[in-house]
Design a protein around this motif. Sequence first.
Motif: not given
Length: 457
Positions: A16-17, A41-46, A190-191
């Motif tokens: 999610f950006g 099952r894996v959530v990457v966030l900005s 993320g990042f």
Amino acid sequence: MCAVSSPNSQYVVAKFGGTSVADFDAMNNCADIILANANVRVVVLSASSGVTNLLVALAAGCDNDKRESYLKQLRDIQYAIIERLNDANVIREEIDRLLENIEMLSEAASLATSEALTDELVSHGEMMSTLLFAELLRQRNTDAEWFDIRRIMRTSAHFGKAEPDTLQLHILAIEHLHPRLNNTIVITQGFIGREEKGRTTTLGRGGSDYTAALLGEALGLQRVDIWTDVPGIYTTDPRIAPTAKRINTIAFDEAAEMATFGAKILHPATLLPAVRSGIPVFVGSSKDPLAGGTVVCDKTENPPLFRALALRRKQTLLTLHSLKMLHARGFLAEVFTLLSRHNISVDLITTSEVNIALTLDTTGSTSTNGSLLTNALLTELSTLCCVEVEENMALVAIIGNELSKSKGLGKEVFGALESFNIRMISGGASSHNICLLVPGKDAEQVIQTLHRSLFEI
Ligand code: ASP
Ligand code: MG
């Protein structure tokens, strides 16, 4: 070479950006999306929208008033979310600790900043958004575990644009992340990453998509979902041609071609790790998940002749004319040597016996009017040939497949544009594009007309 094999899992990574996690309501939409698909099952966030920019400004060093104002803006964004959580005490302490860290680091940055310090500061944005989001999910009775991505994202020490070690990531993700996925949803950043000495690094602005794609590859997941603020990739910018259609499936090469020619789609290069390992990438809007989206994959079945139209404005056309070119050898070489000495990268080029027409590549240029021409360059060029400069042109790129082998282009492309002045045409070098240079004032109409001819009949 690699001892640990990919698990080939049915699970999905969702990224999610910044706008998708901008505030409490936006975060709740993300939670709805995650809970609607048990495979996520894996959530990457900005970081929440605006946060990275504020942290970058703090890291550059600033006076006390500015610093106080930036810190307040940061605090306000985080607190607006905290205040909507039911049981906020524990999370408030954690966020306060990070905000204090930010204050301390930004004071240090005002005295002497560095790239390493910048990355350390900037990483706090993703730390805060993930902590808050994990808490929000727990409140919705979801088993969510916060995970520090730096445990597995090892990178080079190239601060600001660090290169991930994909082999290490693969081994560490299988060891530390994979076992968790059967029991919980992992929320991670993320990042950001970590270099050999343990210092925090970042992968470059907008790097969260890259993180998600890298994790998809390392864990052998079924799909990578990129949730942003647009429902997919369109045949052209819908603000220019409201009849633009969403593309349901697009090959990676085509998406990359669109980005090259100025389409404001998410940067396909960041999706490469997923696509190269055959994992499809879905792009959709977290505000409107039911609207669907676009799937980017390695290859599509029956790729269409015409795929999309892209527009790049503020182009400069340079026409060079010299009778010396007639049957001459080395004239082009001379011109290009001169341009390269002046640090000019050429974008499009067409030649005839005594003329060369070219446009300048303004990618990466900081010049505000898009022009890279200096008087020194023009003076030197005019010793070789007559030079004509036309500013404010627009490049319209027709993107498709096997265009150079097709027969119908004359009618569909040029027939449709008969009332326009096409100043330059470049095609044939790539079978994926034909580029037309038109006066800037006609650009939108050219796109609309071509869109009607190529996509609406
Ligand atoms: N927060 C980082 C940025 O704004 C990374 C990302 O959003 O992908 O560049
Ligand atoms: Mg972003």
